[in-house]
Design an enzyme around this catalytic site. Sequence first.
Site, PDB file in Angstrom:
ATOM      1  N   LYS A 120       0.831  -1.212   0.000  1.00 53.55           N
ATOM      2  CA  LYS A 120       0.000   0.000   0.000  1.00 53.55           C
ATOM      3  C   LYS A 120       0.864   1.260   0.000  1.00 53.55           C
ATOM      4  O   LYS A 120       0.515   2.255  -0.633  1.00 53.55           O
ATOM      5  CB  LYS A 120      -0.946   0.007   1.198  1.00 53.55           C
ATOM      6  CG  LYS A 120      -2.076  -0.988   1.005  1.00 53.55           C
ATOM      7  CD  LYS A 120      -3.136  -0.863   2.046  1.00 53.55           C
ATOM      8  CE  LYS A 120      -4.187  -1.936   1.818  1.00 53.55           C
ATOM      9  NZ  LYS A 120      -5.113  -2.044   2.935  1.00 53.55           N
ATOM     10  N   LYS A 205      -5.382 -10.387  -5.400  1.00 55.99           N
ATOM     11  CA  LYS A 205      -6.663 -10.667  -4.727  1.00 55.99           C
ATOM     12  C   LYS A 205      -7.719  -9.642  -5.156  1.00 55.99           C
ATOM     13  O   LYS A 205      -7.384  -8.514  -5.545  1.00 55.99           O
ATOM     14  CB  LYS A 205      -6.484 -10.699  -3.211  1.00 55.99           C
ATOM     15  CG  LYS A 205      -6.434  -9.353  -2.579  1.00 55.99           C
ATOM     16  CD  LYS A 205      -6.702  -9.365  -1.085  1.00 55.99           C
ATOM     17  CE  LYS A 205      -6.754  -7.918  -0.647  1.00 55.99           C
ATOM     18  NZ  LYS A 205      -6.899  -7.606   0.708  1.00 55.99           N
ATOM     19  N   LYS A 208     -11.337  -4.356  -2.457  1.00 55.24           N
ATOM     20  CA  LYS A 208     -12.365  -3.330  -2.623  1.00 55.24           C
ATOM     21  C   LYS A 208     -11.809  -1.950  -2.951  1.00 55.24           C
ATOM     22  O   LYS A 208     -12.519  -1.112  -3.458  1.00 55.24           O
ATOM     23  CB  LYS A 208     -13.291  -3.265  -1.406  1.00 55.24           C
ATOM     24  CG  LYS A 208     -12.616  -2.970  -0.074  1.00 55.24           C
ATOM     25  CD  LYS A 208     -13.671  -2.818   1.014  1.00 55.24           C
ATOM     26  CE  LYS A 208     -13.450  -3.664   2.242  1.00 55.24           C
ATOM     27  NZ  LYS A 208     -12.167  -3.506   2.919  1.00 55.24           N
TER      28      LYS A 208
HETATM   29  P1  TYM Z   1     -10.719  -5.977   4.840  1.00 58.81           P
HETATM   30  O1  TYM Z   1     -11.717  -4.909   5.096  1.00 58.81           O
HETATM   31  O2  TYM Z   1      -9.731  -5.779   3.749  1.00 58.81           O
HETATM   32  O3  TYM Z   1     -11.456  -7.334   4.573  1.00 58.81           O
HETATM   33  C1  TYM Z   1     -12.465  -7.825   5.443  1.00 58.81           C
HETATM   34  C2  TYM Z   1     -12.401  -9.344   5.453  1.00 58.81           C
HETATM   35  O4  TYM Z   1     -12.565  -9.850   4.128  1.00 58.81           O
HETATM   36  C3  TYM Z   1     -11.482 -10.709   3.793  1.00 58.81           C
HETATM   37  N1  TYM Z   1     -11.168 -10.546   2.359  1.00 58.81           N
HETATM   38  C4  TYM Z   1     -11.049 -11.555   1.503  1.00 58.81           C
HETATM   39  N2  TYM Z   1     -11.190 -12.880   1.639  1.00 58.81           N
HETATM   40  C5  TYM Z   1     -11.032 -13.645   0.537  1.00 58.81           C
HETATM   41  N3  TYM Z   1     -10.723 -13.152  -0.683  1.00 58.81           N
HETATM   42  C6  TYM Z   1     -10.580 -11.821  -0.871  1.00 58.81           C
HETATM   43  N4  TYM Z   1     -10.311 -11.334  -2.081  1.00 58.81           N
HETATM   44  C7  TYM Z   1     -10.741 -10.957   0.252  1.00 58.81           C
HETATM   45  N5  TYM Z   1     -10.679  -9.601   0.412  1.00 58.81           N
HETATM   46  C8  TYM Z   1     -10.924  -9.385   1.716  1.00 58.81           C
HETATM   47  C9  TYM Z   1     -10.321 -10.242   4.667  1.00 58.81           C
HETATM   48  O5  TYM Z   1      -9.364 -11.250   4.833  1.00 58.81           O
HETATM   49  C10 TYM Z   1     -11.036  -9.872   5.940  1.00 58.81           C
HETATM   50  O6  TYM Z   1     -11.242 -11.017   6.748  1.00 58.81           O
HETATM   51  N6  TYM Z   1      -7.238  -5.453   8.422  1.00 58.81           N
HETATM   52  C11 TYM Z   1      -8.575  -5.935   8.116  1.00 58.81           C
HETATM   53  C12 TYM Z   1      -9.666  -5.327   8.972  1.00 58.81           C
HETATM   54  C13 TYM Z   1      -9.458  -5.468  10.436  1.00 58.81           C
HETATM   55  C14 TYM Z   1      -9.616  -6.644  11.192  1.00 58.81           C
HETATM   56  C15 TYM Z   1      -9.385  -6.255  12.541  1.00 58.81           C
HETATM   57  C16 TYM Z   1      -9.928  -7.965  10.862  1.00 58.81           C
HETATM   58  C17 TYM Z   1      -9.144  -4.446  11.279  1.00 58.81           C
HETATM   59  N7  TYM Z   1      -9.116  -4.928  12.547  1.00 58.81           N
HETATM   60  C18 TYM Z   1      -9.446  -7.187  13.578  1.00 58.81           C
HETATM   61  C19 TYM Z   1      -9.976  -8.890  11.911  1.00 58.81           C
HETATM   62  C20 TYM Z   1      -9.748  -8.502  13.219  1.00 58.81           C
HETATM   63  C21 TYM Z   1      -8.907  -5.602   6.676  1.00 58.81           C
HETATM   64  O7  TYM Z   1      -8.367  -4.706   6.103  1.00 58.81           O
HETATM   65  O8  TYM Z   1      -9.941  -6.333   6.178  1.00 58.81           O
END
Ligand code: TYM
Length: 342
Positions: A120, A205, A208
């Site tokens: 990023k 991947k 979003k």
């Molecule tokens: P984020 O918002 O990018 O994604 C949310 C969840 O969706 C999963 N995910 C995917 N799984 C499969 N294939 C994909 N292409 C894909 N894109 C996203 C992510 O693995 C995630 O589970 N850092 C985290 C948010 C966060 C968090 C936390 C998660 C902040 N604090 C505490 C767990 C616990 C994030 O950016 O997720």
Amino acid sequence: MAELAGRPGRRTFSGIKPSGHLTLGNYLGAMRHWVEEEQHRADALFCVVDLHALTVEHDPARVRRLSRQTATLLLAAGLDPELCTVFVQSHVDEHARLSYLMECTAADGEMRRMIQYKEKAAREAARGRSVRLSLLTYPALMAADILAYGTDEVPVGDDQTQHVELCRDLALRFNQRYGPVFRVPRASYPQVAARVMDLRDPTVKMGKSHAETSGIVYLLDEPDAVRRKVMRAVTDSGAEGGMEYDPQERPGVANLLDVLAACTGGKPQELAEEYTSYGALKKDTAEAVVELLRPLRRRHAELCAEPSYMEGVLREGAERARALARPRVDAAYAAVGLLPPG
Ligand code: TYM
């Protein structure tokens, strides 16, 4: 303190960042398992982690809109506020309070090693933007999100592995230095579709916040948009007639098979044997995704018509989350040597 770390029962925490419209990857990799399994099996909290959306250049109105939309989609997907706690991160001060202690526990080097930070930061720099310090410290806040609740399990997609590992390290280090305040959590992943890939570039991947959107299925896409995107998915240059599930050599086909398997409950390797043409595979995958998303889109539209209901859910969720997090974060503050307020 010992009692906080040793609480009986299983607690689950996970979060989702309102940094873009939610995708099929978010749904298959995470949300669906929260809905189908976690909220029934554990004392579960699901959080719209809005503070994390500020780590790159952002538009305030958009973050506000996406935070509401993300919370609404969590309920539309089937999270039930009677069964679990749904809330917004910035409504609960304990996340930011504990994040600072995590920054005091983590080392600069381990933050800089995070793959997501490197990727990023490079992307921001390529767009001519400065890299925010919060992008580097992001995993400290994420660790705080998890540890504040005495979490046992963190259900995520596999792109979060490194962050959850770091969170475990921080919990262990903190406990060793200051006493047993935190539970040491573990990540859990779906069996299929733990990493859904971009349909147009199956080597990255489905994310979003990517600028190029033609390979991304959004949860609120119209059925025809879903069909168009899936039908235009990149397959591999391997010969037709005989499909193989080979994520290394044929990532495009493997991705479609993963998505189809996740939608239908099948196994990607077995589904591969049922197809002899990419066209048929794409068509069935497109229809399976359209059907999967149909009830979610309908429920989302219903919930949008009841904004006061959503507000109530988030208010109650934050109250409950605050009450759960507060004692542990207070204990962490006391453990590191900060004077308790009178
Ligand atoms: P984020 O918002 O990018 O994604 C949310 C969840 O969706 C999963 N995910 C995917 N799984 C499969 N294939 C994909 N292409 C894909 N894109 C996203 C992510 O693995 C995630 O589970 N850092 C985290 C948010 C966060 C968090 C936390 C998660 C902040 N604090 C505490 C767990 C616990 C994030 O950016 O997720």
